[in-house]
Design a protein around this motif. Sequence first.
Motif, short mmCIF file in Angstrom:
data_model
loop_
_atom_site.label_atom_id
_atom_site.label_comp_id
_atom_site.label_asym_id
_atom_site.label_seq_id
_atom_site.Cartn_x
_atom_site.Cartn_y
_atom_site.Cartn_z
N LEU A 481 0.85 -1.18 0.00
CA LEU A 481 0.00 0.00 0.00
C LEU A 481 0.90 1.24 0.00
CD1 LEU A 481 -2.82 -0.82 2.60
CD2 LEU A 481 -3.14 -0.40 0.16
N PRO A 482 0.49 2.33 -0.63
CA PRO A 482 1.32 3.52 -0.64
C PRO A 482 1.68 4.05 0.74
CG PRO A 482 -0.34 3.69 -2.35
CD PRO A 482 -0.68 2.46 -1.55
N ILE A 483 0.96 3.62 1.78
CA ILE A 483 1.23 4.09 3.14
C ILE A 483 2.07 3.10 3.94
CG2 ILE A 483 -0.75 5.61 3.36
CD1 ILE A 483 -2.33 3.29 4.52
N VAL A 484 2.78 2.21 3.24
CA VAL A 484 3.61 1.21 3.90
C VAL A 484 5.08 1.51 3.62
CG1 VAL A 484 4.25 -1.24 3.97
CG2 VAL A 484 1.84 -0.58 3.84
N ILE A 485 5.91 1.45 4.64
CA ILE A 485 7.35 1.64 4.46
C ILE A 485 7.94 0.30 4.05
CG2 ILE A 485 9.51 2.30 5.57
CD1 ILE A 485 7.87 4.04 7.46
N ASN A 486 8.05 0.11 2.76
CA ASN A 486 8.49 -1.18 2.26
C ASN A 486 8.70 -1.06 0.75
OD1 ASN A 486 9.11 -3.93 2.49
ND2 ASN A 486 7.05 -4.56 1.94
N ALA A 487 9.27 -2.07 0.17
CA ALA A 487 9.33 -2.22 -1.29
C ALA A 487 9.35 -3.72 -1.53
CB ALA A 487 10.58 -1.56 -1.86
N ALA A 488 8.52 -4.19 -2.43
CA ALA A 488 8.32 -5.63 -2.51
C ALA A 488 8.25 -6.13 -3.94
CB ALA A 488 7.04 -6.03 -1.77
N TYR A 489 8.83 -7.30 -4.13
CA TYR A 489 8.69 -8.03 -5.39
C TYR A 489 7.53 -9.01 -5.23
CZ TYR A 489 9.43 -11.56 -8.97
OH TYR A 489 9.25 -12.42 -10.02
N ASN A 490 6.62 -9.00 -6.18
CA ASN A 490 5.46 -9.88 -6.14
C ASN A 490 5.54 -10.85 -7.31
OD1 ASN A 490 2.93 -11.10 -6.30
ND2 ASN A 490 1.81 -9.24 -5.80
N PRO A 491 5.69 -12.15 -7.05
CA PRO A 491 5.82 -13.09 -8.17
C PRO A 491 4.57 -13.18 -9.03
CG PRO A 491 5.59 -14.26 -6.08
CD PRO A 491 5.79 -12.82 -5.74
N LEU A 492 3.40 -12.84 -8.48
CA LEU A 492 2.18 -12.92 -9.27
C LEU A 492 2.11 -11.82 -10.33
CD1 LEU A 492 -0.47 -13.85 -6.55
CD2 LEU A 492 0.58 -15.35 -8.25
N ILE A 493 2.77 -10.70 -10.06
CA ILE A 493 2.80 -9.63 -11.05
C ILE A 493 4.17 -9.49 -11.69
CG2 ILE A 493 0.94 -8.31 -9.99
CD1 ILE A 493 3.01 -6.53 -8.69
N ASN A 494 5.12 -10.31 -11.22
CA ASN A 494 6.46 -10.33 -11.81
C ASN A 494 7.08 -8.94 -11.83
OD1 ASN A 494 8.55 -11.88 -12.80
ND2 ASN A 494 8.04 -11.44 -14.93
N GLY A 495 7.02 -8.26 -10.71
CA GLY A 495 7.60 -6.93 -10.67
C GLY A 495 7.65 -6.36 -9.27
N PHE A 496 8.15 -5.13 -9.20
CA PHE A 496 8.34 -4.43 -7.94
C PHE A 496 7.37 -3.27 -7.81
CE2 PHE A 496 12.49 -6.45 -7.45
CZ PHE A 496 12.60 -6.54 -6.08
#
Length: 526
Positions: A481-496
């Motif tokens: 979510l834009p209000i989360v301090i994070n950065a994530a790779y999601n295999p279902l969307i194959n991207g960051f």
Amino acid sequence: MKTLAARFLSGSVLASALCMASLAQEGGTLPPPGPDDLAFSIENMDPGIDPAEDFYRYASGAWLERVERPERLAKYGIFDIMGERLKAQMKIAVATAGEKAASAPKGSPVQLVGDFYNAYMDTEGRDAAGIEPIRAELDRIAAISSLQDLTRVMGRMPRVNGPLLFAGFAPSPDLADSKRYAIYGIGSSFGLEAHHEDVFNDPPDSPRLRAYRTYLEDVLKVAGHDAADAARIAGITIAIETELHAAELTPVERTDPRNVYHPTDVADIQAQIPELDLAVYFDAIGYAIPDRIIQTEPRYLPVLSTMLRERPLQDLKDYAALRLILEFKDVLTTAFEEPKRALNEVLSGVGVLPPREERALALLSGKLGHPVSQVYVDHFFHEETRQTALDMIDRIQQVFLDRIPTRDWLSDETRAAALEKLEAFYYQVGYPEDWIDFSGVEIGADAAANLISLAAFQDTRLREKFGKPVVQDQFNDWATLPIVINAAYNPLINGFEVPAAMLQAGISGGDGCACLFLPARRDHRP
């Protein structure tokens, strides 16, 4: 949509690159971050230290000597600092929405977030209403006279913000083909949060199980049960949940994807649990019966079958009613807060609840993720920051595009595959191109009714998606979510996806780049 070889970017490289873009202007009344709040500043260095001997103290020694670790935190580093600043930003954004909600256009993010927040913060109204906001659903459970009635109530739960009761069947992207949906069969949720479910492995007289039993009894008393009835239902609840938990895969077993993916003919599923009529269940949730169901808990249904067959129906009804109360307790009377605080003290060692405003923010994030993110972005995230980050990632991508063809150690086949993979990745920064439209959701002064409206909205969205190719919602995962301090790779969307909150000004300073790849700052005092 642009693409990026995000897979090739290590967390340290990506973070240090994005930090240069984190010059978002502050809205509201927050002062700009100072050296104490920055991952790197010249003022935080100790130039008297030889960097060849102790680079960490060379880069952060003045900060270590100057800054005290808050006693309420076991550790203290840049992500703790960013988290505190984010909470302060969110309080400003949400409180402002609360002030403007009455005059905001109906269905706008400000109206939705503001009215939701105001309803939650109206403790006098909640206390006066007591348990009545969920009386209709409790009456529906009380009217159950057969397992078929129970099955229909189980199917109703997703639409009314109810719990995952006994078992569930619902669509989700197929792990073997993420472009289409499949129907999954899953086990139950429990009255405890998932990270505390190991309590059910404890001996019956363990302090944690005793605390859980006391918690259930106290919740039931707040809901209007006398002491004897509360003790009876609490005992039934622990017995049911202990038995069902034992039928689930262990955490170790779940680490193997093969253990949670068992495509099974629906006739075989029905044979495992004849007490639960799948035709009735799927009619209740509004889906046609599928040809197959993917089981995620291969040992579970036969155990549940025995329970439904052998336990008195009244036990199952009492359990269902208690689980419904637990699902809504956070938006009902504040008398439910003390039982929760007491349980937390035993299970986690924390004897106080977070401030009410912070609890409101957590609930908003879970239920109105996109509207509250829009409010946050409007206050604290500027397009210039987003475009700077996008430009940097573009240039990083171009470096990989330039270098891969020149790598002699790669075979022609591997080089071609690497370039193909590079182009297949996508990235998004800050917030989604298209926000989820919540404008049709009715949000008003009744906090419990708001949860029910949102559950119905999400249930309808999922049913409308089913049967079509999977389209992933951008920035709508708990981790992105834009209000989360994070950065994530999601295999279902194959991207960051890199959320807006990750790019707040607190992760860099005017004197240099944020060194997110360095260890978190540690308290240097015993």
